[in-house]
Design an enzyme around this catalytic site. Structure first.
Site, PDB file in Angstrom:
ATOM      1  N   GLY A 176      -6.784   5.104  -2.702  1.00 21.28           N
ATOM      2  CA  GLY A 176      -6.634   5.776  -3.986  1.00 21.28           C
ATOM      3  C   GLY A 176      -5.823   4.983  -4.978  1.00 21.28           C
ATOM      4  O   GLY A 176      -5.133   4.020  -4.641  1.00 21.28           O
ATOM      5  N   ASP A 182       6.477  16.773 -12.191  1.00 26.22           N
ATOM      6  CA  ASP A 182       5.022  16.537 -12.183  1.00 26.22           C
ATOM      7  C   ASP A 182       4.375  17.250 -10.998  1.00 26.22           C
ATOM      8  O   ASP A 182       3.591  16.666 -10.253  1.00 26.22           O
ATOM      9  CB  ASP A 182       4.720  15.041 -12.140  1.00 26.22           C
ATOM     10  CG  ASP A 182       3.290  14.728 -12.573  1.00 26.22           C
ATOM     11  OD1 ASP A 182       2.682  15.585 -13.250  1.00 26.22           O
ATOM     12  OD2 ASP A 182       2.789  13.649 -12.251  1.00 26.22           O
ATOM     13  N   SER A 206       0.931   5.374 -11.070  1.00 22.71           N
ATOM     14  CA  SER A 206       1.970   4.375 -10.863  1.00 22.71           C
ATOM     15  C   SER A 206       1.579   3.266  -9.899  1.00 22.71           C
ATOM     16  O   SER A 206       2.321   2.306  -9.755  1.00 22.71           O
ATOM     17  CB  SER A 206       3.249   5.052 -10.350  1.00 22.71           C
ATOM     18  OG  SER A 206       2.981   5.793  -9.183  1.00 22.71           O
ATOM     19  N   GLY A 207       0.414   3.364  -9.236  1.00 26.20           N
ATOM     20  CA  GLY A 207       0.055   2.282  -8.333  1.00 26.20           C
ATOM     21  C   GLY A 207      -1.126   2.566  -7.437  1.00 26.20           C
ATOM     22  O   GLY A 207      -1.784   3.604  -7.530  1.00 26.20           O
ATOM     23  N   THR A 208      -1.408   1.583  -6.563  1.00 26.63           N
ATOM     24  CA  THR A 208      -2.495   1.675  -5.589  1.00 26.63           C
ATOM     25  C   THR A 208      -1.935   2.143  -4.257  1.00 26.63           C
ATOM     26  O   THR A 208      -0.840   1.741  -3.853  1.00 26.63           O
ATOM     27  CB  THR A 208      -3.169   0.300  -5.414  1.00 26.63           C
ATOM     28  OG1 THR A 208      -3.650  -0.140  -6.678  1.00 26.63           O
ATOM     29  CG2 THR A 208      -4.325   0.385  -4.436  1.00 26.63           C
TER      30      THR A 208
END
Length: 987
Positions: free
Chosen positions: A662, A791, A666-668
């Protein structure tokens, strides 16, 4: 005989006065003091006590200790020192002369009120603020010397200590934010505190009327009674309080007219009577107060015109009157003589032109006049208001072009011009809006092309330009908006193809390009996004629909494109796509030929370019075919929080494309199976290696990434809870940051609910809801300082093998600081996700625990209804909360919103939990429950136990809902339903 008697008298006198001849550091009292500080030093831990050395210096030289001339300790100030441990209960047994005791702020050494303190008979100041103490309070009657009693920001329960009314020397009484007391009334004899200057009883369960006797407390300077359950009329006797500078009565149930006598309070600087049931007109006498800076009367039922006298004020900085029934025009010269900071007149019936000089003082931060009937053009001076942070004029009758410069103001974070009659193009100045987070210009007559310069407003989170006359292509540079969460461009005249660069916006959650003139294929790269809501319908798109978009349950988003098609194997396995034709073989051959032609042309170009460069520079450039930051031999800082059985090399070697599961904002994320057969999830934060000629924005992005890593590591590393995802360790270098988590085999809650991979029964959904609530309750109530996640959404709820939930992704979480808490939770850019944001946070960027409660309520609605947070059925700019609130007026309507896929007969339990969700999403944050209360309510609704809808707790929540069911009815204020001063006013 006389001489013997004289000697006897002298002996007795010597004996009685002998203490005065004993050195101070050897007297019995000082010996006890030394003994106390030895115990205290041993009981507490923290660097702030490093200078406390009993063998090298006397206690009077210790930091935080004050002594009188005789060496007696009279003051002990340990506030804000980050101490932990146990504070000795009988402090005044050892320090009988103690007059000042300050223990509050950023400490963690008390669980309940130290009852022994009530024996401190000469104590004049007691400050235990921001300690989040629990338990009951004692009788304070014996503490007759007290002048200052500050017990704010705690969680005391039981009866409020009415005994404080006996402390006639009190000058400051502060019980702010103690919402666990039993309901109690202000007694008439409160007026006996004639020396009281500050009385703060905010959010501490006061009900009943305001006693008229308060008018006798003429020493008062600060009177704050907000956030309670006060009823009745505001007593005219308050007008006798000539010294009061701050009067706060907001968030109560006061009714009737505002007494004109308040205009006699000539020292008033700050008046806030918002969120009550006040009616009638605004008294002109208040508008003429000579020192008035802040006037807030929002969310009442006031009528009539805004008194013209307000424009004559030379001190006014904030005027917030939204959500009333005011009529007429705004005084034309408002702001000409005073340095305005905030003007909010939204949700009234105001009309006519806008004031031209509102920003004349050069300090205006908020300009909010949405949902009125204002007409005419925006004054050109608004485009020069460099200080603006939020500009909202939606839902009026404004026209003309948008002033030059307005879209490019350097500090503005929200621009909302929706639902007016603005025309003309979006100017190139948008490229200068470096702090712009939300841009709303939908439902106007804006024309021209979408400027590519919009891509330079890199902090954009939401863009809505739908239902205009915008033409031309979607600029390919839009992929630079890496933080974009919502992009709505439907209902325009956009042409050309969908840019591939949209796939670079990993945080994109809502995408609507419907009802345009878009052509070409749907980029395969968009499959990496799979937002919660996508719509490409009613365009001129052609070619195959990408398989993963079909699997994502988004088939209906492609209707109205006659030239879209699907492959044979896809059509046979997905009944929902029966309306789309099969992709023909000629089409596939044509596509293949096109690919070959493009590939050959590209190869020729590359070969030619390489030969040219070789001849020109005399050497070949090395082509780097891998990311240097992935090298297992690179140097990394590593920190672990649990026992681990792997090292850096094993993690790095497994970070290959096939293990990617995924992409987030903010990142992989990678799934990695270790040699021990243990499985972990590794998040690699997005990073960008800075080149020699890097731009300032590149450097800012790098700093943000490092800050994100630090935040998540510091928070998760110290958390131990079954419903919080476990962080094993992190690896960090200048160019690559990795977080290693426990792996959750059942993915996230959004996929489980909306992709149809599993069918979750109600007991499982209830288990998930309760687990999330318990995790959040831990964050809010069980840590030394509450943690706000900021969040909470279904994609950030991970599910283990048994579908137990774990709250994840703390990249934007915020730890509340004890001191300066009002500022510490404020950010310049709205974080979070569209559809889940609490209205007051979207408005003020001020995060509180009640923001998380709101977001949890939205997730709860997802669990109950099975619906997305944003769907076309809900209406433009409407979400699941609006949809649910329109349905639950009746039991039949409530049953209708329940997820039909849920097997079993749990309708009563589901409806009951739905009402919990409604309470969590009240617009007024004060009325939302705490997460601890939510946990109790969900335990009561356990589907594995007999459900009693007539139980006391069930009846309580039903009464709450019935009394407040209209709280969530949409009033058109969109994300700003509570205004800029929702939970606490800005001063």
């Amino acid at each position: 005989m006389a001489s013997k008697f004289t000697l006897l008298i002298l002996f007795i006198l010597f004996f009685l006065l002998s203490d005065f001849f004993i050195p101070s550091d050897q007297s019995p009292t000082n010996s006890k003091q030394t003994e106390f500080f030895a115990v205290l030093k041993k009981s507490l831990s923290g660097d702030a006590l490093s200078d406390w050395n009993l063998t090298k210096k006397p206690v009077c030289n210790f930091s935080g200790v004050a002594c009188d001339d005789r060496g007696l300790v009279v003051g002990l100030d340990l506030s804000g020192r980050s101490l932990s441990g146990h504070f000795p209960p009988d402090v005044c047994k050892y320090i009988p002369a103690l007059r000042v005791l300050r223990l509050g702020g950023s400490n963690n050494f008390l669980d309940e009120f130290p009852h022994g303190v009530t024996n401190c008979s000469v104590l004049e100041e007691l400050n235990l603020s921001f300690l989040y103490l629990q338990g009951t309070l004692p009788d304070f009657s014996a503490m007759k010397s007290l002048r200052i009693l500050d017990l704010s920001y705690n969680a005391f329960r039981g009866n409020f200590p009415i005994s404080v009314t006996n402390l006639t020397n009190l000058e400051i009484l502060n019980f702010n934010e103690n919402g666990n007391f039993n309901l109690w009334k202000l007694p008439e004899n409160i007026s006996g505190l004639t020396k009281l200057k500050t009385m703060v009883l905010t959010t501490c369960m006061v009900y009943g009327p305001i006693p008229r006797s308060i008018g006798n407390m003429t020493s008062l300077v600060d009177l704050e009674l907000s956030g309670n359950f006060l009823v009745g009329r505001i007593p005219a006797q308050l007008g006798l309080l000539k010294n009061v500078r701050q009067l706060e009565l907001y968030y109560n149930q006061l009714f009737g007219e505002i007494p004109g006598e308040l205009g006699n309070m000539t020292a008033l600087v700050d008046v806030d009577m918002s969120v009550n049931q006040l009616k009638g007109t605004i008294p002109e006498t208040i508008c003429r107060l000579p020192n008035l800076k802040v006037l807030q009367l929002y969310n009442n039922s006031l009528s009539g015109e805004i008194p013209a006298a307000i424009e004559e004020s030379t001190t006014l900085t904030m005027l917030s009157l939204y959500d009333n029934f005011l009529t007429g025009q705004v005084p034309r010269n408002l702001g000409r003589l005073s340095p305005m900071l905030v003007l909010d007149l939204s949700e009234n019936n105001l009309s006519g032109p806008l004031p031209t000089d509102i920003c004349r003082g050069g300090r205006l931060l908020y300009f909010l006049i949405l949902d009125n009937s204002f007409s005419g053009e925006l004054p050109q001076s608004y485009g020069e208001c460099q200080s603006l942070l939020r500009f909202r004029v939606s839902n009026n009758r404004l026209e003309g072009s948008i002033p030059k410069g307005l879209l490019g103001l350097p500090h503005v974070s929200i621009l909302d011009l929706a639902n007016n009659n603005f025309s003309g193009p979006i100017g190139d100045s948008i490229a200068n809006a470096r702090n712009l987070s939300e841009l709303f210009i939908q439902s106007n007559k804006i024309s021209g092309v979408l400027p590519s310069g919009i891509s330079r407003a890199t902090k954009l989170v939401k863009i809505d330009l739908s239902k205009n006359l915008i033409s031309g292509p979607i600029p390919s540079e839009i992929g630079n908006l890496k933080r974009l969460n919502l992009l709505l461009l439907q209902g325009n005249k956009l042409s050309s193809s969908i840019p591939d660069s949209l796939s670079l916006i990993k945080s994109l959650n809502v995408l609507d390009l419907s009802n345009n003139l878009l052509t070409g294929n749907i980029p395969e790269s968009l499959c990496e996004l799979l937002p919660n809501s996508i719509n490409f319908s009613n365009n001129m798109l052609a070619g195959p629909i990408p398989l993963s978009l079909i699997k994502g349950g988004l088939v209906e988003s492609f209707s109205g494109n006659p030239n879209l098609c699907v492959s044979t194997e896809v059509k046979s396995s997905h009944k929902a796509i029966s309306n789309f034709p099969l992709c023909s073989k000629p089409y596939n051959r044509k596509k293949l030929n096109s690919i070959w032609a493009i590939s050959i042309s590209l190869m020729i170009f590359i070969v030619g370019a390489v030969l040219f460069l070789k001849r020109r520079f005399g050497k070949e450039k090395k082509v780097i075919e891998h990311d240097e930051t992935f090298s297992p031999n690179s140097s990394y800082e590593m920190k672990s929080f649990h026992r681990i059985s792997f090292d850096q090399r094993e993690i790095m070697e497994a970070m290959v494309e096939k293990n990617i599961i995924g992409h987030g904002a903010s990142g992989t994320v990678y799934k990695i199976e270790l040699k021990t057969n243990e499985v972990v999830a590794v998040k690699r934060l997005w990073s960008k290696k800075l080149e020699k000629n890097y731009s300032p924005s590149d450097y800012d992005d790098q700093l943000i990434l490092h800050k994100t890593l630090k935040t998540e590591v510091e928070i998760l590393g110290c958390i131990r809870h079954k419903n919080i995802v476990k962080l094993f360790c992190y690896f960090s270098s200048l160019d690559c940051n990795l977080l290693v988590y426990e792996y959750m085999p059942n993915g996230n809650l959004w996929d489980a609910l909306h992709k149809g991979w599993v069918s979750l029964d109600w007991p499982t959904r209830h288990q998930i809801a309760l687990g999330i609530a318990q995790g959040l309750a831990y964050l809010h109530h069980d840590l030394p300082r509450p943690i706000i996640h900021r969040d909470i959404k279904s994609t950030n709820i991970l599910l283990d093998v048994n579908y137990q939930p774990k709250v994840a992704d703390f990249g934007i979480a915020k730890v509340l600081q004890c001191l300066g808490a009002q500022d510490s939770a404020t950010t310049t850019v709205v974080a979070g996700t569209y559809g889940y944001l609490a209205p007051e946070y979207a408005y003020t960027s001020k995060a509180t625990t009640k923001c998380d409660v709101y977001s949890f309520g939205v997730v709860l609605m997802e669990l109950i209804t099975g619906r997305n947070t944003v769907e076309d059925e809900f209406g433009d700019n409407k979400n699941i909360i609006h949809w649910v609130s329109k349905k639950v007026d009746t039991r039949e309507g409530a049953i209708e919103v329940l997820d039909k896929r849920v097997p079993g007969s749990f309708k009563d339990e589901m409806v009951w939990v739905l009402r919990v969700a409604i309470r969590c999403t009240y617009k007024n944050p004060v009325l939302r429950p705490t997460m601890k209360e939510v946990v109790r309510l969900l335990i009561d609704a356990d589907p594995c136990k007999p459900f009693n809808s007539s139980s006391k707790s069930s009846q309580k929540i039903n009464d709450n809902i019935n009394d407040n069911i209209t709280m969530n009815k949409d009033t058109g204020h969109d994300s700003d339903v509570e205004g800029p001063l929702s939970s606490q006013p800005v001063h």
